[in-house]
Design a protein around this motif. Structure first.
Motif, PDB file in Angstrom:
ATOM      1  N   ALA A 175       0.945  -1.172   0.083  1.00 27.06           N
ATOM      2  CA  ALA A 175      -0.197  -0.018   0.021  1.00 27.06           C
ATOM      3  C   ALA A 175       0.866   1.068  -0.046  1.00 27.06           C
ATOM      4  O   ALA A 175       0.460   2.271  -0.878  1.00 27.06           O
ATOM      5  N   ALA A 176       1.997   1.191   0.820  1.00 24.62           N
ATOM      6  CA  ALA A 176       2.882   2.353   0.879  1.00 24.62           C
ATOM      7  C   ALA A 176       3.604   2.611  -0.648  1.00 24.62           C
ATOM      8  O   ALA A 176       3.633   3.716  -0.853  1.00 24.62           O
ATOM      9  N   GLN A 177       3.967   1.860  -1.248  1.00 18.00           N
ATOM     10  CA  GLN A 177       4.693   1.939  -2.418  1.00 18.00           C
ATOM     11  C   GLN A 177       3.722   2.247  -3.436  1.00 18.00           C
ATOM     12  O   GLN A 177       3.740   3.135  -4.373  1.00 18.00           O
ATOM     13  N   MET A 178       2.251   2.092  -3.471  1.00 18.04           N
ATOM     14  CA  MET A 178       1.171   2.374  -4.369  1.00 18.04           C
ATOM     15  C   MET A 178       1.189   3.644  -4.304  1.00 18.04           C
ATOM     16  O   MET A 178       0.896   4.608  -5.012  1.00 18.04           O
ATOM     17  N   LEU A 179       0.814   4.359  -3.030  1.00 15.87           N
ATOM     18  CA  LEU A 179       1.022   5.701  -2.504  1.00 15.87           C
ATOM     19  C   LEU A 179       1.903   6.587  -3.146  1.00 15.87           C
ATOM     20  O   LEU A 179       1.693   7.449  -3.549  1.00 15.87           O
ATOM     21  N   ARG A 180       3.136   6.049  -2.878  1.00 17.07           N
ATOM     22  CA  ARG A 180       4.457   6.795  -3.388  1.00 17.07           C
ATOM     23  C   ARG A 180       4.337   6.739  -4.923  1.00 17.07           C
ATOM     24  O   ARG A 180       4.421   7.970  -5.433  1.00 17.07           O
ATOM     25  N   ASN A 181       4.051   5.680  -5.542  1.00 13.43           N
ATOM     26  CA  ASN A 181       3.795   5.599  -6.861  1.00 13.43           C
ATOM     27  C   ASN A 181       2.954   6.759  -7.410  1.00 13.43           C
ATOM     28  O   ASN A 181       2.866   7.452  -8.664  1.00 13.43           O
ATOM     29  N   SER A 182       2.024   7.051  -6.464  1.00 12.79           N
ATOM     30  CA  SER A 182       0.823   8.077  -6.904  1.00 12.79           C
ATOM     31  C   SER A 182       1.074   9.282  -6.439  1.00 12.79           C
ATOM     32  O   SER A 182       0.223  10.321  -6.594  1.00 12.79           O
ATOM     33  N   GLY A 183       2.223   9.562  -5.992  1.00  6.51           N
ATOM     34  CA  GLY A 183       2.750  11.008  -5.692  1.00  6.51           C
ATOM     35  C   GLY A 183       2.512  11.224  -4.241  1.00  6.51           C
ATOM     36  O   GLY A 183       3.005  12.538  -3.954  1.00  6.51           O
TER      37      GLY A 183
END
Length: 338
Positions: A175-183
């Motif tokens: 989830a954290a990586q998805m959020l980072r990828n989304s800015g």
């Protein structure tokens, strides 16, 4: 290992860096139930990302649940073989690596033992020794055949596996990586006690993560972290009492009984949630000395240990990121050094 204990009395004076004064973004929050726990997410960004995070975690749970008859792990446990793909396959590979790294202190095949004690059903009981001894030969992660290229898992007859000891840490990591990828540059994800942070607070200061007194109800200490996971395993999380004796859910795979290592709480801090999740359990089982040895040979985590006698030990990488709360300010803390 040299000089692994260096006594130091740490107090709340070490507590937390100041704010940068930057204007705060608006937080978006959501609470949902997944992986048998309530999860609380706060994201400084698009509220729609909270739904994406929930969907991502739900998808992983559908693959690895041991109780959902439609999951891949359920099928493997009940037929002896099956295949994993995507995130479930990656989780399986990392779980087995953690089993190897900890010499079996973490063992994903301990599930039948945990079930025999009633921790999967809530019908707690002390199984007779004959039952435990009959199940122990099936607790051996080295007998799990896993082909990383195809995702095929094959188990010996009667063996069952459970990725629950690493699943929440991995879910937070995804989830954290998805959020980072989304800015997203700032988020706090609480997965039922497993904490995953994204960046720092919007004002630039570290996240302050409270760690519970394993023998009480209050926060005993605070850790300052940025863009890392914080995972705690403690006997207080799930347990039952019988005839004046406490039995907790953290099982020693070598004995089939609740771990009796002299530790009652282990907190792991690191960049990878899956590693923190698995090691928090394994080091609880290993005990202080062996856990300190493993830390000294590693470079990907820091740790806090609380012993049954109330002593606190922290690894040296947390020296400037650790503080006792005011109520526990007089607690002596020893720093473990390499």
């Amino acid at each position: 290992m040299k000089n692994w204990l260096s006594a130091a009395l740490l107090s709340a004076a070490f507590l937390l860096t100041g704010c940068s004064g930057a204007p705060a973004q608006k937080p978006e929050s959501a609470t949902f139930f997944a992986m048998d726990t309530a999860m609380d997410f706060t994201v400084y960004g698009d509220a729609a990302l909270l739904d994406e995070a929930e969907t991502l975690i739900g998808s992983l749970e559908e693959q690895v649940s041991v109780t959902d008859e439609h999951s891949d792990i359920y099928a493997i446990d009940h037929t002896g073989s099956g295949s994993l793909s995507g995130n479930a396959a990656e989780l399986m590979e990392q779980a087995l690596e953690l089993c190897r790294r900890t010499g079996g202190a973490l063992d994903i095949s301990v599930y039948p033992i945990v079930r025999a004690w009633g921790f999967t059903t809530g019908s707690y009981q002390i199984p007779d020794e004959e039952t435990i001894q009959s199940l122990l030969p099936l607790v051996d992660y080295t007998q799990i055949q896993y082909d990383a290229a195809t995702g095929v898992v094959t188990l010996p007859e009667g063996m069952e596996i459970d990725l629950g000891s690493v699943a929440k840490g991995y879910a937070g990591q995804l989830a954290a990586q998805m959020l980072r990828n989304s800015g997203v540059e700032s988020a706090l994800l609480n997965l039922g006690g497993n904490v995953q942070t994204v960046g720092a607070k919007p004002d630039g200061s570290p996240w302050q993560i409270g760690i519970k007194d394993p023998q009480g109800e209050d926060a005993m200490m605070v850790l300052s972290v940025e863009d890392q996971a914080v995972v705690t395993s403690g006997g207080y999380e799930r347990y039952f009492e019988q005839d004046g004796q406490t039995y907790w859910h953290v099982m020693d795979p070598s004995t089939g009984h609740p771990a009796d290592s002299g530790l009652i709480s282990v907190t792991i801090v690191g960049d990878e949630g899956v590693v923190c999740d698995g090691l928090s359990t394994a080091l609880f089982v290993m005990g202080l000395e062996k856990a300190a040895d493993l830390w000294a040979q590693s470079c990907d985590f820091e740790a806090v240990f609380v012993t049954a006698s109330g002593e606190v030990y922290i690894t040296e990488g947390l020296r400037d990121r650790f503080a006792l709360t005011e109520q526990y300010a007089d607690t002596p803390v020893s720093v473990i050094e390499r």
